[in-house]
Every structure is written in structure tokens, then in C-alpha cells.
Design an enzyme around this catalytic site. Structure first.
Site, PDB file in Angstrom:
ATOM      1  N   GLY A  90       0.806  -1.213   0.000  1.00  0.00           N
ATOM      2  CA  GLY A  90       0.000   0.000   0.000  1.00  0.00           C
ATOM      3  C   GLY A  90       0.843   1.268   0.000  1.00  0.00           C
ATOM      4  O   GLY A  90       0.346   2.359  -0.275  1.00  0.00           O
ATOM      5  N   ASP A 250       1.769 -11.459   6.855  1.00  0.00           N
ATOM      6  CA  ASP A 250       2.248 -10.637   5.746  1.00  0.00           C
ATOM      7  C   ASP A 250       3.627 -10.039   6.059  1.00  0.00           C
ATOM      8  O   ASP A 250       4.253  -9.435   5.188  1.00  0.00           O
ATOM      9  CB  ASP A 250       1.252  -9.518   5.416  1.00  0.00           C
ATOM     10  CG  ASP A 250       0.905  -8.676   6.624  1.00  0.00           C
ATOM     11  OD1 ASP A 250       0.469  -9.250   7.631  1.00  0.00           O
ATOM     12  OD2 ASP A 250       1.083  -7.454   6.565  1.00  0.00           O
ATOM     13  N   ASN A 251       4.087 -10.204   7.280  1.00  0.00           N
ATOM     14  CA  ASN A 251       5.424  -9.723   7.632  1.00  0.00           C
ATOM     15  C   ASN A 251       6.380 -10.886   7.870  1.00  0.00           C
ATOM     16  O   ASN A 251       7.369 -10.751   8.581  1.00  0.00           O
ATOM     17  CB  ASN A 251       5.359  -8.842   8.889  1.00  0.00           C
ATOM     18  CG  ASN A 251       4.580  -7.555   8.648  1.00  0.00           C
ATOM     19  OD1 ASN A 251       4.426  -7.140   7.497  1.00  0.00           O
ATOM     20  ND2 ASN A 251       4.095  -6.937   9.695  1.00  0.00           N
TER      21      ASN A 251
END
Ligand code: AMP
Ligand code: MG
EC number: 2.7.7.-
Length: 491
Positions: A90, A250-251
């Protein structure tokens, strides 16, 4: 001369569903505040040219270098246990990939370079503070010898970003062996796009696990490979007192690098329950919880890979469970071996684990500084009269009692005291990015446009295992009024 990036892009050649093509949004007045010259050279880039105004424009996303194929990558992820089917870059844009001097493919990504189709309600920007934090901590991790993404550069944009207040905007140029995450697999799994999962897995194997090419069961082996790397990574985190802070899926990098430094921090006093992140109210990502959470994340990856296991569902699940079942053992072996090295043992004997656990328990009870206790233990190994280690304990007698057993144990090995001290100093850092130092550096930069403290901290942290007597103060724990209790995501 213009800056030449020797791009050889591969991810942007994958199907359109993997990413969105999007260029960085130009900014007002880019100013380079830090270039990692050594890393630039490693990537085949000319550091002198990157330091020109044109270089700063590229690193700020104002100018797209030739050969770049800018994309925002698609991914999903579990955030604090809640599944979000679409996250994606994003506020990051992958410019492209280069092959570095060692032949390793590396992503060059701008973080904070403007909105993308994945921005949701965000502005696509980054504030200076978090950019400096990521720069400092990831380069410190690299110097400590821990797999990590790197920082190539930081620029201020000349624009403000609105958070709780208006803050200077900045862009970090991040380098990673890839930005593929557990969440990237989840993006396709939730869409039941098995072809995409297979393409992604094949890309990952070729790129990160080439030893598996030609393997009879490549996708099983891939899961086992990621499990092994993550187990080893988290063990390394624990051995230096690192707390990632936001171990969302997601990390969690497929390559096994530490990625996405947000409210991360190193602990000062040893406390297994330590949490710094303001958004981690339940302590889900507390220091000692990290191995458990890594396994939880890997279980999510296993779920994504099941359709590739080519068996009936039940069998596939069984196989996945067996592979995941290896995690605790791989983790403990790495962690215990690391701890043995930290207390200066060259061999392994019955009773070592208990000896180590007793030290950790005493440290927790006595609010001993994690980093200094181990570093000073090296001095105590070299000279029994050195008492800086015991001084870390509220009740030094607790240390004495333990040290007696420790000396009896080390006496069973032939190494000299000096040899032991040298070996210990090579694994017990003198310098970590202490929160209060990181905070002070950020304050100086944000409030006074003063980057001298940042430069000095980065320099000290580049040699964490050296004594650097002239910088001894950087090893000091915070005074009570300097203690940082919370860190913020600051996105
Ligand atoms: P993070 O917590 O930084 O790992 O980010 C989680 C998700 O939020 C990712 O999809 C990010 O790209 C997105 N995100 C974070 N900050 C911003 C921002 N300022 N603008 C747009 N998206 C953002
Ligand atoms: Mg992230």
C-alpha cells in the site's frame, strides 16, 4: 552521467494477478539523508551517482530509472490473527531486481513512495521517524549476522505526512532477497487459484531454494525449507533480545529474512514477556512468544500449499503436520546451541540446558540487562575478578551462586580463559540499537533536522561485537527516565 540500475526483473513477468503496475508519485523536494555506499557497490550501483540530485530523485520516487518495472505486490495476511484477504503493497513500490556481486537476486523497493491500488485508506507515505528506525535496526541486524532486508537509502521528501500531527515525509529504499511473504501465498489460496500458488511456489524454489529443483516432492520440501529457515531466524532473534513486534503473516518472509520493521525493539532488561508495540495489547508477539507465532504463521503457509501436495486431502494434511512438527526441534537446537555459545561452552553436556535456564531465570528475577550480562560474562570468563556481569543483577549473590556452577562446567573444557572470552565476544554483542538511542536519534532528526546522532549510531552499530571504547556510552542501558516503554507502528 546518469545513474544506471542493472535491472533484471523476474517478478513482474509473473501473471498480472500477482501485482499492480504503478509508478511512484513524485515528491516536492527530495533530499538524500543517507546512502548505504557499501550496499550500493554490492548491488552494482555507483554510489557517487546515487549521491547526485538525480540519484536523490530516483531514491525518492520522483524519477523512475531506466529498466525499472515498478509494481506493487499483491498479498493477503493474518493481522493479529484476523485474516484480511487483500493487503498488498500500500505504500511500497518494487522498482525491480538486480543481481548482486555474489550472484544473488535482490529486490530494490521504495517504501513510502505514494499510493498504490492496495493503499486502502492509507496515504502511501512514510514518516521520517519510522524510516530512520527501520534503517538503523535492519542495518544493525545485518551487522549482528542475522538474515534481514537491508536499507540502501533514506531520503526526506520535502513534504509532510499527516499522522497524529504533521511530520516530515521520507522514503526508505529497501533491499530484500525478495518481498514474497506467507501472505503472498494466502492471497492466492483464499481465491482458490491453485495455478497461481504453483507458479508462486516454483518462482520461490528457483529463487530461494534452488537446491530443491528436481526434488521428487518439491512443494513438501519447500515447506520444510521455509520451516527450517524461520526456526533458525527466530532463534537468532531471541539470542540477541530482538522483538519484531508485528509478526503478522504478511510480515513473514518466505526467504527467511527479517522483514517489515515497525514497532520492533531490542529489550534492555531480560523479560520473556516483554512487549513494546503499542498495538500489541494482548502480548501476542511478546519476546518469548515469537517461536510459537512463527509456527502459527508457517501453519498458515502449509494450508496454502496443501493443494500442491498431490494427495487426497487427509493425507496431505498429515504430511504437512509432519513437516511442521519439525519446527520445535529445529528451533530448540538452534536456540540452545546459541545459548551455549553465549555462555562460552565449546561442547555439549547433560545439565547444560538447566545451567542456562537457571541463568535466564536469575536474570529475569534480577532485572539484569540482557546484552550486558552476556557481554560481561565474557570478561568474567577471562578474569574471575571481573565483576561487571554480577553488577547487572539486583542481587549480585544470585549471580555468584550461578557463576560457581558455570566455572565448574567451563573447567571441564581445555580452552584457555582468553580463548573463551574471544569466542564469547564474537557472539555476545556489545552494541544493540537500544530504544532510547533510537528515539533520541529520531527526535534530533525530526525536530532539529540534525542527522549527526543518526550517523554516529549507525556507525557504532556496524561493529556490534567490537569494544569501541570511544563509544562505550552506546552500550549503556537507559537511565530510568530514558526508558522507552512503548514503540509505535507510525505508519
Ligand atoms: P505494515 O503494518 O506496515 O506491515 O502494513 C500493513 C498493511 O498496511 C500493508 O498492506 C501496507 O502496505 C499497508 N499500509 C501501511 N501503512 C500505509 C500507508 N501509510 N498507506 C497505505 N498503506 C499502508
Ligand atoms: Mg507489512
Amino acid at each position: 552521467m546518469t545513474v544506471h540500475f542493472p535491472f533484471q526483473n523476474s517478478y513482474s513477468a509473473l501473471p498480472d494477478s500477482f501485482f499492480a503496475r504503478v509508478a511512484p508519485t513524485p515528491v516536492a523536494a527530495p533530499r538524500l539523508i543517507k546512502l548505504n555506499r557499501a550496499l550500493a557497490v554490492q548491488l552494482g550501483l555507483d554510489p557517487d551517482l546515487l549521491e547526485t540530485p538525480e540519484g536523490a530523485e530516483i531514491l525518492a520516487g520522483k524519477r523512475v530509472p531506466e529498466g525499472a518495472d515498478p509494481i506493487a505486490m499483491a498479498y493477503a495476511g493474518h493481522q493479529f490473527g484476523q485474516f484480511v484477504p487483500q493487503l498488498g503493497d500500500g505504500r511500497a513500490i518494487l522498482l525491480g531486481e538486480v543481481i548482486d556481486k555474489d550472484g544473488v537476486r535482490r529486490d530494490i523497493q521504495l517504501k513510502g513512495s505514494g499510493p498504490t491500488p492496495f493503499s486502502r485508506r492509507g496515504d502511501g507515505r512514510a514518516a521520517l521517524g519510522p524510516v530512520l528506525r527501520e534503517y538503523i535496526v535492519c542495518e544493525a541486524m545485518f551487522a549482528l549476522g542475522i538474515p534481514t532486508t537491508r536499507s540502501l537509502a533514506a531520503v526526506v521528501t520535502g513534504e509532510h505526512v499527516i499522522r497524529e500531527t504533521a511530520l516530515p515525509g521520507a522514503v526508505l529504499t529497501r533491499v530484500a532477497s525478495s518481498h514474497i511473504r506467507v501472505g503472498t501465498f494466502q492471497f492466492f489460496a483464499v481465491r482458490r487459484d491453485t495455478d497461481a500458488i504453483r507458479q508462486l511456489a516454483d518462482h520461490v524454489i528457483a529463487r530461494h531454494y534452488p537446491e530443491l529443483l528436481g526434488n521428487e516432492r518439491p512443494y513438501h520440501a519447500l515447506l520444510a525449507g521455509v520451516v527450517a529457515r524461520q526456526a533458525d531466524l527466530v532463534a537468532r532473534w531471541l539470542l540477541v533480545g530482538f522483538i519484531h513486534g508485528v509478526m503478522n503473516t504478511d510480515n513473514c518472509s518466505i526467504s527467511g529474512e527479517t522483514i517489515d520493521y515497525g514497532p520492533c525493539a531490542f529489550m534492555d532488561t531480560y523479560d520473556p514477556a516483554q512487549v513494546f508495540s503499542s498495538i500489541d495489547e494482548m502480548g501476542r508477539y511478546a519476546y518469548a512468544n515469537q517461536p510459537r507465532i512463527a509456527l502459527w504463521n508457517l501453519t498458515r503457509l502449509a494450508e496454502c500449499l496443501l493443494p500442491l501436495f498431490g494427495e487426497e486431502q487427509e493425507k496431505a494434511i498429515e504430511q504437512a503436520q509432519e513437516i511442521l512438527g519439525a519446527f520445535p526441534d529445529i528451533f530448540s537446537k538452534a536456540y540452545q546451541a546459541g545459548l551455549r555459545r553465549k555462555i562460552g561452552l565449546f561442547t555439549e553436556r547433560d545439565g547444560d540446558d538447566a545451567l542456562i535456564q537457571d541463568l535466564l531465570d536469575a536474570m529475569a528475577k534480577n532485572q539484569a540487562d540482557f546484552t550486558l550480562t552476556f557481554r560481561r560474562l565474557g570478561d568474567a570468563a577471562g578474569d574471575p575478578a571481573a565483576d561487571d556481569a554480577r553488577a547487572q543483577f539486583m542481587d549480585p549473590a544470585a549471580f555468584d551462586e550461578w557463576a560457581k556452577r558455570w566455572r565448574e562446567r567451563t573447567a571441564l573444557e581445555p580452552q584457555t580463559a582468553a580463548e573463551r572470552r574471544t569466542a564469547m565476544n564474537a557472539v555476545n554483542p556489545m552494541f544493540i540499537p537500544r530504544n532510547h538511542r533510537v528515539e533520541a536519534v529520531i527526535q534530533a532528526a525530526v525536530n532539529n533536522d540534525d542527522y549527526a546522532p543518526f550517523e554516529e549510531l549507525v556507525k557504532v552499530l556496524a561493529k556490534p561485537y567490537e569494544d569501541q571504547p570511544e563509544h562505550a556510552a552506546y552500550a549503556d542501558p537507559p537511565l530510568p527516565d530514558q526508558r522507552v516503554l512503548q514503540t509505535f507502528c507510525g505508519t
